[in-house]
Design a protein around this motif. Structure first.
Motif, PDB file in Angstrom:
ATOM      1  N   TRP A   1      -1.345  12.399   9.706  1.00  0.00           N
ATOM      2  CA  TRP A   1      -0.958  13.024   8.305  1.00  0.00           C
ATOM      3  C   TRP A   1      -1.800  14.099   8.060  1.00  0.00           C
ATOM      4  O   TRP A   1      -1.700  14.482   6.837  1.00  0.00           O
ATOM      5  CB  TRP A   1      -0.503  12.066   7.346  1.00  0.00           C
ATOM      6  N   GLY A   2      -2.316  14.867   8.942  1.00  0.00           N
ATOM      7  CA  GLY A   2      -3.033  16.032   8.676  1.00  0.00           C
ATOM      8  C   GLY A   2      -4.423  15.639   7.944  1.00  0.00           C
ATOM      9  O   GLY A   2      -5.205  16.187   7.703  1.00  0.00           O
ATOM     10  N   ASN A   3      -4.681  14.364   7.733  1.00  0.00           N
ATOM     11  CA  ASN A   3      -5.748  14.000   6.957  1.00  0.00           C
ATOM     12  C   ASN A   3      -6.860  13.096   7.970  1.00  0.00           C
ATOM     13  O   ASN A   3      -7.777  12.517   7.339  1.00  0.00           O
ATOM     14  CB  ASN A   3      -5.355  13.099   5.789  1.00  0.00           C
ATOM     15  N   GLU A   4      -6.660  12.967   9.294  1.00  0.00           N
ATOM     16  CA  GLU A   4      -7.608  12.421  10.179  1.00  0.00           C
ATOM     17  C   GLU A   4      -7.264  10.771   9.851  1.00  0.00           C
ATOM     18  O   GLU A   4      -8.273   9.921   9.956  1.00  0.00           O
ATOM     19  CB  GLU A   4      -8.802  12.713  10.078  1.00  0.00           C
ATOM     20  N   GLN A   5      -6.171  10.335   9.251  1.00  0.00           N
ATOM     21  CA  GLN A   5      -6.002   8.930   8.832  1.00  0.00           C
ATOM     22  C   GLN A   5      -5.899   8.071  10.140  1.00  0.00           C
ATOM     23  O   GLN A   5      -5.481   8.561  11.089  1.00  0.00           O
ATOM     24  CB  GLN A   5      -4.967   8.726   8.037  1.00  0.00           C
ATOM     25  N   LEU A   6      -6.436   6.903  10.247  1.00  0.00           N
ATOM     26  CA  LEU A   6      -6.692   6.177  11.340  1.00  0.00           C
ATOM     27  C   LEU A   6      -5.305   5.126  11.505  1.00  0.00           C
ATOM     28  O   LEU A   6      -5.393   4.491  12.746  1.00  0.00           O
ATOM     29  CB  LEU A   6      -7.985   5.382  11.181  1.00  0.00           C
ATOM     30  N   GLU A   7      -4.478   5.047  10.589  1.00  0.00           N
ATOM     31  CA  GLU A   7      -3.650   3.776  10.745  1.00  0.00           C
ATOM     32  C   GLU A   7      -2.371   4.367  11.554  1.00  0.00           C
ATOM     33  O   GLU A   7      -2.169   5.708  11.505  1.00  0.00           O
ATOM     34  CB  GLU A   7      -3.227   3.267   9.414  1.00  0.00           C
ATOM     35  N   PHE A   8      -1.606   3.527  11.798  1.00  0.00           N
ATOM     36  CA  PHE A   8      -0.098   3.814  12.346  1.00  0.00           C
ATOM     37  C   PHE A   8       0.803   3.193  11.300  1.00  0.00           C
ATOM     38  O   PHE A   8       0.819   1.924  10.919  1.00  0.00           O
ATOM     39  CB  PHE A   8       0.190   2.924  13.528  1.00  0.00           C
ATOM     40  N   ASP A   9       1.736   4.124  10.458  1.00  0.00           N
ATOM     41  CA  ASP A   9       2.597   3.515   9.478  1.00  0.00           C
ATOM     42  C   ASP A   9       3.818   3.023  10.111  1.00  0.00           C
ATOM     43  O   ASP A   9       4.326   3.638  10.783  1.00  0.00           O
ATOM     44  CB  ASP A   9       2.751   4.550   8.528  1.00  0.00           C
ATOM     45  N   THR A  10       4.052   1.923   9.565  1.00  0.00           N
ATOM     46  CA  THR A  10       5.416   1.274  10.109  1.00  0.00           C
ATOM     47  C   THR A  10       6.455   0.848   9.092  1.00  0.00           C
ATOM     48  O   THR A  10       6.012   0.978   7.856  1.00  0.00           O
ATOM     49  CB  THR A  10       4.918  -0.214  10.678  1.00  0.00           C
ATOM     50  N   ALA A  11       7.394   0.563   9.563  1.00  0.00           N
ATOM     51  CA  ALA A  11       8.569  -0.352   8.451  1.00  0.00           C
ATOM     52  C   ALA A  11       8.600  -1.606   8.522  1.00  0.00           C
ATOM     53  O   ALA A  11       9.571  -2.427   8.037  1.00  0.00           O
ATOM     54  CB  ALA A  11       9.822   0.570   8.921  1.00  0.00           C
ATOM     55  N   ARG A  12       7.424  -2.235   9.243  1.00  0.00           N
ATOM     56  CA  ARG A  12       7.498  -3.818   9.417  1.00  0.00           C
ATOM     57  C   ARG A  12       7.326  -4.517   8.199  1.00  0.00           C
ATOM     58  O   ARG A  12       6.311  -3.950   7.212  1.00  0.00           O
ATOM     59  CB  ARG A  12       6.420  -4.228  10.315  1.00  0.00           C
TER      60      ARG A  12
ATOM     61  N   VAL B   1      -0.834   3.433   1.524  1.00  0.00           N
ATOM     62  CA  VAL B   1      -2.344   2.949   1.858  1.00  0.00           C
ATOM     63  C   VAL B   1      -2.666   3.375   2.878  1.00  0.00           C
ATOM     64  O   VAL B   1      -2.257   3.235   4.056  1.00  0.00           O
ATOM     65  CB  VAL B   1      -2.345   1.407   1.654  1.00  0.00           C
ATOM     66  N   ALA B   2      -3.575   4.630   3.079  1.00  0.00           N
ATOM     67  CA  ALA B   2      -4.138   5.227   4.272  1.00  0.00           C
ATOM     68  C   ALA B   2      -5.480   4.158   4.510  1.00  0.00           C
ATOM     69  O   ALA B   2      -6.123   3.612   3.774  1.00  0.00           O
ATOM     70  CB  ALA B   2      -4.653   6.642   4.028  1.00  0.00           C
ATOM     71  N   VAL B   3      -5.584   4.398   5.702  1.00  0.00           N
ATOM     72  CA  VAL B   3      -7.263   3.584   6.439  1.00  0.00           C
ATOM     73  C   VAL B   3      -7.902   4.805   6.966  1.00  0.00           C
ATOM     74  O   VAL B   3      -7.285   5.521   8.109  1.00  0.00           O
ATOM     75  CB  VAL B   3      -6.900   2.758   7.486  1.00  0.00           C
ATOM     76  N   GLY B   4      -9.012   5.247   6.441  1.00  0.00           N
ATOM     77  CA  GLY B   4      -9.721   6.274   6.734  1.00  0.00           C
ATOM     78  C   GLY B   4      -8.992   7.649   6.498  1.00  0.00           C
ATOM     79  O   GLY B   4      -8.197   7.639   5.385  1.00  0.00           O
ATOM     80  N   GLY B   5      -9.786   8.690   6.896  1.00  0.00           N
ATOM     81  CA  GLY B   5      -9.264  10.028   6.427  1.00  0.00           C
ATOM     82  C   GLY B   5     -10.561  10.616   5.812  1.00  0.00           C
ATOM     83  O   GLY B   5     -11.450  10.097   5.548  1.00  0.00           O
ATOM     84  N   GLY B   6     -10.326  12.135   5.537  1.00  0.00           N
ATOM     85  CA  GLY B   6     -11.435  12.756   5.031  1.00  0.00           C
ATOM     86  C   GLY B   6     -11.894  12.482   3.841  1.00  0.00           C
ATOM     87  O   GLY B   6     -13.099  12.547   3.249  1.00  0.00           O
ATOM     88  N   PHE B   7     -11.027  12.047   2.923  1.00  0.00           N
ATOM     89  CA  PHE B   7     -11.474  11.434   1.635  1.00  0.00           C
ATOM     90  C   PHE B   7     -12.184  10.476   1.347  1.00  0.00           C
ATOM     91  O   PHE B   7     -12.894  10.252   0.424  1.00  0.00           O
ATOM     92  CB  PHE B   7     -10.059  11.430   0.817  1.00  0.00           C
ATOM     93  N   VAL B   8     -12.156   9.477   2.101  1.00  0.00           N
ATOM     94  CA  VAL B   8     -12.598   8.274   2.147  1.00  0.00           C
ATOM     95  C   VAL B   8     -13.785   7.995   3.407  1.00  0.00           C
ATOM     96  O   VAL B   8     -14.553   6.916   3.147  1.00  0.00           O
ATOM     97  CB  VAL B   8     -11.842   7.249   2.029  1.00  0.00           C
TER      98      VAL B   8
END
Length: 281
Positions: free
Chosen positions: A70-81, A249-256
């Motif tokens: 998402w342009g933020n270097e987030q580490l998760e895969f976002d799903t619809a599960r 809810v993101a996991v990782g990224g430049g902000f955190v």
């Protein structure tokens, strides 16, 4: 959320069938609830009722699915599960971040939005949320300009009602991203909460958005206000058109930064409701 999102959002928006009528109000049948004041009229809501394990309403929400950061270097895969986003049977939406191998990523989570379902300019946008906790956990409740597909980000405008670092559980941030003040140079303020941690219970996060003023509130108390006069010199106020709602809810990224050995998974953001009001006539 901080930093660039243009390319992912162009891909997502290209899949949506946008209804021009949604640029103002989709008014569902509602039951009477407590108003924030006589100045406001409820125009949209989701109380997240339904059987446990069912997805949020497709009439109100769209799932963003992907693992490109998402342009933020987030580490998760976002799903619809349902393992990542579902209602819990007691009136809450639950977004769950998990540590698991999925589609080439080491974490999963979810991100939902109201683009093409509900978009509004001005008003009070409010949610009652219990936040997660832990280093590298980045929950957010925010608004994005509905014209992003035409003008791009940050020209479309972004209003971050709530951002939070899981490793700093008594500190929240509200901010604006627009042309000339975006990413790490946004216009915003961090607010320290006294007496407890935000993950320990539910709190009400809100903005009141008028044509030349946006105010951020936590549990009814204003902690930040932005006006055109507060923008950096030579920049523009772009908050004059409909925006849609995002919860994630993101996991990782430049902000955190990334999670570490102290981060416990799964982590959940629980949302009791989202409500939108317009100024009463």
């Amino acid at each position: 959320m901080i930093r660039l999102r243009l390319l992912p959002w162009l891909a997502v928006l290209g899949t949506l069938a946008c209804d021009p009528a949604a640029n103002r109000v989709n008014k569902p049948d509602v039951t009477p609830i407590s108003q924030p004041g006589s100045d406001w009229e409820l125009v949209w809501q989701d109380e997240f009722d339904g059987p446990a394990g069912t997805p949020p309403s497709a009439d109100r929400w769209v799932h963003d699915v992907g693992g490109h950061g998402w342009g933020n270097e987030q580490l998760e895969f976002d799903t619809a599960r349902p393992e990542n986003v579902s209602v819990d049977g007691t009136g809450n939406l639950v977004i769950t971040a998990r540590k698991e191998s999925y589609q080439g990523r080491s974490y999963t989570s979810a991100r939902i939005n109201t683009s093409g379902r509900f978009e509004q300019a001005y008003g009070r946008f409010e949610a009652r949320i219990q936040l997660p906790v832990g280093r590298g956990i980045w929950p957010a409740f925010w608004l994005l300009g509905s014209n992003i597909g035409e003008v791009g980000w940050p020209e479309c405008g972004e209003i971050d009602i709530l951002e939070y670092r899981g490793q700093l559980p008594a500190l929240i941030r509200g901010s604006l991203h627009g042309p000339g003040y975006s990413g790490g140079d946004n216009l915003g303020l961090e607010h320290a909460v006294s007496g407890g941690k935000l993950y320990e219970g539910f709190h009400i996060y809100a903005v009141e958005w008028d044509p030349n003023r946006i105010r951020w509130m936590l549990d009814g108390v204003t902690f930040f206000e932005a006006t055109p006069a507060r923008l950096p010199a030579g920049t523009r106020w772009v908050y004059d058109h409909p925006h849609f709602i995002i919860l994630n809810v993101a996991v990782g990224g430049g902000f955190v930064g990334p999670p570490d050995s102290t981060t416990v998974f799964p982590q959940q953001m629980k949302v009791d409701y989202v409500r939108v009001y317009s100024r009463a006539p």
